[in-house]
Design a protein around this motif. Structure first.
Motif, PDB file in Angstrom:
ATOM      1  N   TYR A  48       6.489  -3.833  -5.979  1.00 38.01           N
ATOM      2  CA  TYR A  48       5.282  -4.470  -6.091  1.00 38.01           C
ATOM      3  C   TYR A  48       4.878  -5.196  -4.994  1.00 38.01           C
ATOM      4  CZ  TYR A  48       1.669  -7.828  -7.367  1.00 38.01           C
ATOM      5  OH  TYR A  48       0.580  -8.465  -7.290  1.00 38.01           O
ATOM      6  N   ILE A  49       5.912  -5.819  -4.594  1.00 34.00           N
ATOM      7  CA  ILE A  49       5.467  -6.517  -3.228  1.00 34.00           C
ATOM      8  C   ILE A  49       5.384  -5.737  -2.015  1.00 34.00           C
ATOM      9  CG2 ILE A  49       6.298  -8.345  -1.535  1.00 34.00           C
ATOM     10  CD1 ILE A  49       7.794  -9.880  -3.811  1.00 34.00           C
ATOM     11  N   VAL A  50       6.172  -4.595  -1.789  1.00 33.83           N
ATOM     12  CA  VAL A  50       5.899  -3.796  -0.835  1.00 33.83           C
ATOM     13  C   VAL A  50       4.639  -2.918  -1.131  1.00 33.83           C
ATOM     14  CG1 VAL A  50       6.855  -1.600   0.256  1.00 33.83           C
ATOM     15  CG2 VAL A  50       8.356  -3.603  -0.593  1.00 33.83           C
ATOM     16  N   LYS A  51       4.176  -2.547  -2.021  1.00 39.28           N
ATOM     17  CA  LYS A  51       3.117  -2.016  -2.423  1.00 39.28           C
ATOM     18  C   LYS A  51       1.635  -2.673  -1.993  1.00 39.28           C
ATOM     19  CE  LYS A  51       1.049  -1.468  -6.595  1.00 39.28           C
ATOM     20  NZ  LYS A  51       0.001  -2.205  -6.560  1.00 39.28           N
ATOM     21  N   GLU A  52       1.836  -3.924  -2.485  1.00 40.22           N
ATOM     22  CA  GLU A  52       0.630  -4.972  -2.148  1.00 40.22           C
ATOM     23  C   GLU A  52       0.657  -5.275  -0.689  1.00 40.22           C
ATOM     24  OE1 GLU A  52      -1.666  -6.377  -4.265  1.00 40.22           O
ATOM     25  OE2 GLU A  52      -0.719  -4.790  -5.624  1.00 40.22           O
ATOM     26  N   ILE A  53       1.717  -5.373   0.110  1.00 41.97           N
ATOM     27  CA  ILE A  53       1.745  -5.593   1.482  1.00 41.97           C
ATOM     28  C   ILE A  53       1.124  -4.383   2.152  1.00 41.97           C
ATOM     29  CG2 ILE A  53       2.927  -6.093   3.565  1.00 41.97           C
ATOM     30  CD1 ILE A  53       4.823  -8.012   1.845  1.00 41.97           C
ATOM     31  N   VAL A  87       5.948  -7.552  11.143  1.00 42.21           N
ATOM     32  CA  VAL A  87       7.119  -7.357  10.039  1.00 42.21           C
ATOM     33  C   VAL A  87       7.317  -8.251   9.134  1.00 42.21           C
ATOM     34  CG1 VAL A  87       9.632  -6.977   9.935  1.00 42.21           C
ATOM     35  CG2 VAL A  87       8.576  -6.280  12.008  1.00 42.21           C
ATOM     36  N   TRP A  88       7.219  -7.935   7.932  1.00 43.94           N
ATOM     37  CA  TRP A  88       7.447  -8.789   6.548  1.00 43.94           C
ATOM     38  C   TRP A  88       8.835  -8.827   6.085  1.00 43.94           C
ATOM     39  CZ3 TRP A  88       2.877 -11.165   3.976  1.00 43.94           C
ATOM     40  CH2 TRP A  88       1.888 -10.821   4.654  1.00 43.94           C
ATOM     41  N   VAL A  89       9.606  -9.786   5.930  1.00 48.06           N
ATOM     42  CA  VAL A  89      10.661  -9.706   5.233  1.00 48.06           C
ATOM     43  C   VAL A  89      10.667 -10.725   3.814  1.00 48.06           C
ATOM     44  CG1 VAL A  89      13.304 -10.703   5.661  1.00 48.06           C
ATOM     45  CG2 VAL A  89      11.866  -9.672   7.529  1.00 48.06           C
ATOM     46  N   ALA A 111       8.270 -13.775   3.793  1.00 47.62           N
ATOM     47  CA  ALA A 111       8.038 -14.133   5.408  1.00 47.62           C
ATOM     48  C   ALA A 111       7.251 -13.169   6.019  1.00 47.62           C
ATOM     49  CB  ALA A 111       9.427 -14.604   5.978  1.00 47.62           C
ATOM     50  N   LYS A 112       6.537 -13.532   6.875  1.00 47.02           N
ATOM     51  CA  LYS A 112       5.872 -12.558   7.938  1.00 47.02           C
ATOM     52  C   LYS A 112       6.080 -12.930   9.268  1.00 47.02           C
ATOM     53  CE  LYS A 112       2.403 -10.325  10.110  1.00 47.02           C
ATOM     54  NZ  LYS A 112       2.604 -10.863  11.467  1.00 47.02           N
ATOM     55  N   PHE A 113       6.821 -12.098  10.042  1.00 50.07           N
ATOM     56  CA  PHE A 113       6.959 -12.309  11.500  1.00 50.07           C
ATOM     57  C   PHE A 113       6.010 -11.763  12.332  1.00 50.07           C
ATOM     58  CE2 PHE A 113      11.555 -13.491  11.463  1.00 50.07           C
ATOM     59  CZ  PHE A 113      11.879 -13.592  10.173  1.00 50.07           C
ATOM     60  N   GLN A 114       5.870 -12.167  13.551  1.00 52.72           N
ATOM     61  CA  GLN A 114       5.181 -11.625  14.641  1.00 52.72           C
ATOM     62  C   GLN A 114       5.930 -11.323  15.799  1.00 52.72           C
ATOM     63  OE1 GLN A 114       1.092 -12.638  14.837  1.00 52.72           O
ATOM     64  NE2 GLN A 114       0.710 -11.192  16.517  1.00 52.72           N
ATOM     65  N   LYS A 115       6.255 -10.298  16.413  1.00 48.41           N
ATOM     66  CA  LYS A 115       7.245 -10.280  17.329  1.00 48.41           C
ATOM     67  C   LYS A 115       8.556 -11.083  17.496  1.00 48.41           C
ATOM     68  CE  LYS A 115       5.642  -7.110  20.605  1.00 48.41           C
ATOM     69  NZ  LYS A 115       6.552  -6.415  21.492  1.00 48.41           N
ATOM     70  N   GLY A 116       8.945 -11.316  16.217  1.00 47.14           N
ATOM     71  CA  GLY A 116      10.238 -11.845  16.056  1.00 47.14           C
ATOM     72  C   GLY A 116      10.156 -13.295  15.656  1.00 47.14           C
ATOM     73  N   GLU A 117       8.687 -14.015  15.629  1.00 45.14           N
ATOM     74  CA  GLU A 117       8.458 -15.384  15.378  1.00 45.14           C
ATOM     75  C   GLU A 117       8.045 -15.510  13.780  1.00 45.14           C
ATOM     76  OE1 GLU A 117       6.670 -18.855  17.787  1.00 45.14           O
ATOM     77  OE2 GLU A 117       5.169 -17.341  17.117  1.00 45.14           O
ATOM     78  N   ILE A 118       8.723 -16.261  13.218  1.00 39.14           N
ATOM     79  CA  ILE A 118       8.152 -16.553  11.668  1.00 39.14           C
ATOM     80  C   ILE A 118       6.710 -17.053  11.916  1.00 39.14           C
ATOM     81  CG2 ILE A 118       8.875 -17.124   9.488  1.00 39.14           C
ATOM     82  CD1 ILE A 118      11.585 -17.535  10.528  1.00 39.14           C
TER      83      ILE A 118
END
Ligand code: LIP
Length: 265
Positions: A48-53, A87-89, A111-118
């Motif tokens: 569900y989370i993957v589909k929404e993102i 990248v979402w983790v 969590a949402k990362f941008q170029k390795g930064e949360i």
């Protein structure tokens, strides 16, 4: 703002799905051992989370505990997170054992990362409707109200949490020894069974610190941002800086963290 808002909406909906099924029979499978379990709801919530993102941000990468994008083959997870823009983790249920046993304290962690930064983090505890969130540089919040780590500086006045890893041979034995060392010096020890919740409680000043070896980035990524935005400190247990490919993990209000590092030296 749009990432944290998306995370909040998704986590709340996922929490409602979990609450609706908590008293119904659920299918449980083993992962690495009979101490390491996954339920059908870990998988359904991850889907569900993957589909929404993916619907909201089609070009973003999503990595989930239960396998989505989780076979890194030639590229390590830290490379994947460091080298990509978005990248979402996610951990669909952090504290799966609590969910299986009908105990409170399971969480959804996004969590949402941008170029390795949360950059954005959400930890939702559905059974008491507590939603912890943070955006990089904008503070940390519990249900919309700003939170801060506690100001306590002495272990003797601190409640410290830890976790009991599913890996018996290395990690669980280490934690039990560490409890011996820390547990005799602090006010008391707590083990709620969700790494994400421990980070969030440290951010909210309910706990002074939390440590655990053998965690994965999806367990604590959102919690790391929430705790640091609330004024907390994260590192490895020997005090070395926290990185995506961390080995041991310590989050604290700062002062107490330095004492834990000294005790465990
Ligand atoms: C669990 C944690 C728990 C920790 C275990 C495990 P899961 O995650 O959050 O606190 O002690 O080592 O990683 O498997 O429930 O997502």
């Amino acid at each position: 703002m749009e990432f944290v808002e998306a995370g909040i909406n998704i986590a709340k909906e996922a929490g409602t799905m979990l609450l609706n099924h908590i008293d119904k029979p659920i299918k449980i499978d083993q992962k690495e051992s009979e101490f390491d379990l996954v339920t059908e709801w870990d998988k359904k919530i991850e889907e569900y989370i993957v589909k929404e993102i993916k619907e909201a941000f089609p070009d973003h990468i999503v990595v989930g505990e239960e396998g989505f994008n989780n076979n890194f083959k030639s590229v390590s997870l830290s490379n994947l997170i460091n080298e990509n823009e978005h990248v979402w983790v996610i951990d669909p249920i952090d504290g799966t054992n609590n969910y299986i046993h009908g105990l409170p304290g399971y969480t959804i962690s996004i969590a949402k990362f941008q170029k390795g930064e949360i950059r954005a983090g959400v930890v939702y505890s559905p059974d008491n409707n507590e939603l912890f969130s943070a955006e990089k540089g904008r503070g940390a919040y519990l249900n919309g109200t700003k939170i801060n780590v506690s100001k306590k500086e002495r272990l003797e006045e601190s409640i410290i949490a830890t976790g009991i890893p599913s890996n018996i041979e290395i990690h669980r034995k280490n934690v039990l020894n560490q409890i011996n060392m820390i547990g005799t010096k602090c006010r008391n020890i707590r083990i709620y069974g969700s790494a994400a919740l421990h980070c969030a409680y440290t951010a909210a000043g309910r706990l002074e610190a939390y440590w655990e070896p053998g965690l994965n980035i999806w367990d604590i990524a959102a919690g790391v941002l929430i705790a640091t935005e609330a004024g907390g400190m994260v590192s490895e247990l020997d005090g070395s800086p926290f990185a995506i490919d961390f080995d041991t993990f310590l989050v604290s209000n700062g002062g107490v963290g330095h004492q834990i590092i000294r005790v465990l030296e």
